[in-house]
Design a protein around this motif. Structure first.
Motif, PDB file in Angstrom:
ATOM      1  N   LYS A 184       0.839  -1.199   0.000  1.00  0.00           N
ATOM      2  CA  LYS A 184       0.000   0.000   0.000  1.00  0.00           C
ATOM      3  C   LYS A 184       0.884   1.263   0.000  1.00  0.00           C
ATOM      4  CE  LYS A 184      -4.018   1.885   2.475  1.00  0.00           C
ATOM      5  NZ  LYS A 184      -3.469   3.121   3.082  1.00  0.00           N
ATOM      6  N   ASP A 237       2.628   1.647  -3.404  1.00  0.00           N
ATOM      7  CA  ASP A 237       1.705   2.174  -4.410  1.00  0.00           C
ATOM      8  C   ASP A 237       1.484   3.670  -4.221  1.00  0.00           C
ATOM      9  OD1 ASP A 237       1.499  -0.359  -5.438  1.00  0.00           O
ATOM     10  OD2 ASP A 237      -0.440  -0.796  -4.500  1.00  0.00           O
ATOM     11  N   GLU A 238       1.298   4.058  -2.960  1.00  0.00           N
ATOM     12  CA  GLU A 238       1.067   5.466  -2.638  1.00  0.00           C
ATOM     13  C   GLU A 238       2.277   6.310  -3.071  1.00  0.00           C
ATOM     14  OE1 GLU A 238       0.244   8.076   1.368  1.00  0.00           O
ATOM     15  OE2 GLU A 238      -0.492   5.994   1.361  1.00  0.00           O
TER      16      GLU A 238
END
Length: 186
Positions: A19, A22-23
């Motif tokens: 996560k 990706d951010e």
């Protein structure tokens, strides 16, 4: 504040958490679309900042290399922005305590497009000067040799042959030096 935010994003690129990865990736992609020139200069500033963690600096260099591979973006920059980045990368050589040198890899990436079109005409000359001037620290000499190696392996163009005497002079100079420096030998 933007610079601190970028350092935090670079920290996220090292995270094992998908996560966060990706951010971070989305953030860098978004800024590169909106402000490519600023992002390159900011990453260069982080890469050359020796007070930051090596892992963050290395990540800045790798992100920069990825951005420099986006040729349409690079070619849209004005001459002074390009010159600032090119000079900054050359000035960063020898400031990294890791291999491969990310500054060297960034220079290689640019050399692939800039040398054949003669848009960075003094690149090889500057690298050779770094090696033979006898005024540069071993770390700069080592990084300059590394950079020339990357360029020669990546750029298939007559411009390399035209500079081959300069390059060979630099290599012979290093062999003769035998300074017993671990930086240069490796």
């Amino acid at each position: 504040a933007k610079m601190d935010q970028l350092v935090s994003i670079l920290e996220m690129t090292l995270s094992p958490d998908q996560k966060q990865l990706d951010e971070a990736s989305n953030f860098i992609s978004d800024i590169s679309e909106r402000n490519y020139s600023w992002l390159l200069q900011a990453l260069l500033s982080i890469l050359s900042n020796q007070t930051l963690l090596a892992s963050i600096r290395q990540q800045a260099g790798l992100q920069m290399k990825n951005l420099l591979n986006r040729n349409s973006f690079w070619s849209s920059l004005d001459k002074s922005s390009k010159g600032f980045i090119e000079k900054g990368l050359l000035d960063t050589l020898g400031c990294e305590q890791w291999r491969p040198s990310t500054a060297a890899l960034c220079i290689q990436t640019l050399a692939v497009t800039e040398l054949p079109t003669n848009e960075w005409p003094d690149l090889l000359q500057v690298l050779v000067e770094n090696i033979i001037s006898q005024t540069k620290p071993d770390s700069v000499i080592g990084a300059s040799i590394e950079t020339i190696g990357y360029i020669c392996s990546a750029v298939q163009h007559p411009c390399i042959e035209e500079s081959i005497n300069q390059i060979l002079t630099a290599i012979m100079f290093c062999i003769k030096l035998e300074r017993g420096s671990s930086t240069i030998k490796s």
